[in-house]
Design a protein around this motif. Structure first.
Motif, PDB file in Angstrom:
ATOM      1  N   ASP A  16      34.429  44.675  36.863  1.00 36.08           N
ATOM      2  CA  ASP A  16      35.007  43.445  36.322  1.00 36.08           C
ATOM      3  C   ASP A  16      35.157  42.465  37.490  1.00 36.08           C
ATOM      4  O   ASP A  16      35.159  42.866  38.657  1.00 36.08           O
ATOM      5  N   ASP A  18      37.331  38.823  37.874  1.00 32.52           N
ATOM      6  CA  ASP A  18      38.634  38.283  38.264  1.00 32.52           C
ATOM      7  C   ASP A  18      39.716  39.366  38.126  1.00 32.52           C
ATOM      8  O   ASP A  18      39.817  40.027  37.100  1.00 32.52           O
ATOM      9  N   ASP A 213      40.903  45.384  35.518  1.00 31.01           N
ATOM     10  CA  ASP A 213      42.358  45.191  35.597  1.00 31.01           C
ATOM     11  C   ASP A 213      43.012  45.003  34.234  1.00 31.01           C
ATOM     12  O   ASP A 213      44.220  44.806  34.170  1.00 31.01           O
TER      13      ASP A 213
HETATM   14 MG   LIG Z   1      39.719  40.937  34.997  1.00 24.60          MG
END
Ligand SMILES: [Mg+2]
Length: 261
Positions: A16, A18, A213
């Motif tokens: 992933d 960001d 995240d």
């Molecule tokens: Mg992310």
């Protein structure tokens, strides 16, 4: 499972962006070195994003600019997965794409037949060039009962100015006006993008590790697709907030750099 066992088990890492490899424009910790060591260990790295408003080249340019990408790595977006989905399951069909000029160009370059007037299927993407004319047209096609798909389900997109409406918010608008929801969504956490990645990179999903995240997109994507997973606490999830979700990652790390500890 320990970090070493996970490194040994995974052939391909889906990363992933960001909150996982960078925050805005800044790599998280010594991410360059961490990714370099994974490459040296023979791991394939694929940067994975649900954002279908930008193209592969735009992400590649950013990742190279901040020093995170290597010529061996790949970028994969939900827009690319939508192309593979249409080629595999709806080959030769005329498609109305609610999407940016850049995404329409990528669809056309892949040989997808784009049709503004009488499409066989409709695809909703994150169209940051949305106009009322496009909304009207798309809504009409939905009201006529044409097959309806979407690139990804995210309600909001993080920007420096706060959360902006993303594809999921567009879907909610069309649900209010037409009563329709997509019959299939391509991106994380669903399986169509997992299938597309498996076809593209020729690695079984059980040998892939998703690093992200967000519990409800990244970790659920891994679990829905039978992948290994790492939840990193460098983005929006904390050790406390992860407990509210039904999914469990294979491993939880403070950030991805800890995979080498
Ligand atoms: Mg992310």
């Amino acid at each position: 499972m320990t970090a070493k066992q996970l490194r040994d088990a995974a052939e391909l890492f889906l990363l992933d962006l960001d909150g996982t490899v960078y925050l805005g424009e800044t790599p998280i910790g010594d991410m360059r070195r961490t990714l370099g060591r994974l490459r040296e260990a023979g791991k394939k790295l694929v940067f994975l994003t649900n954002n279908s408003s930008k193209t592969e080249e735009e992400y590649r340019a950013k990742l190279c600019r901040i020093g995170l990408m290597d010529g061996r790595d790949a970028v994969y977006t939900s827009g690319m997965a939508a192309i593979e989905f249409l080629q595999t399951h709806h080959a030769g069909k005329r498609v109305y794409l609610l999407g940016t000029r850049a995404l329409r160009a990528a669809f056309a370059a892949a040989g997808i037949w784009l049709d503004e007037d009488d499409p066989d299927v409709c695809m909703l993407a994150y169209d940051v060039e949305l106009t009322f004319e496009k909304i009207e047209k798309f809504n009409r096609f939905l009201a006529e009962g044409r097959p309806y798909f979407a690139t990804h389900p995210d309600d909001v997109c993080p920007t420096p100015y706060g959360s902006m409406p993303d594809a999921g918010s567009f879907m909610a608008m069309f649900e209010r006006s037409s009563g329709r929801l997509p019959s299939q969504i391509i991106g994380k956490p669903y399986t169509a993008m997992g299938e597309a990645i498996e076809r593209r990179f020729q690695v079984p999903r059980a040998h892939m590790c998703m690093v992200g995240d967000r519990m409800h997109t990244d970790i659920r994507f891994a679990n829905n697709n039978g992948m290994l997973s790492v939840l990193v606490l460098s983005g929006e999830t904390t050790r406390e907030s992860m407990k509210k979700f039904p999914d469990r990652p294979t491993l939880v790390l403070q950030d991805l750099n800890k995979i080498w500890e």
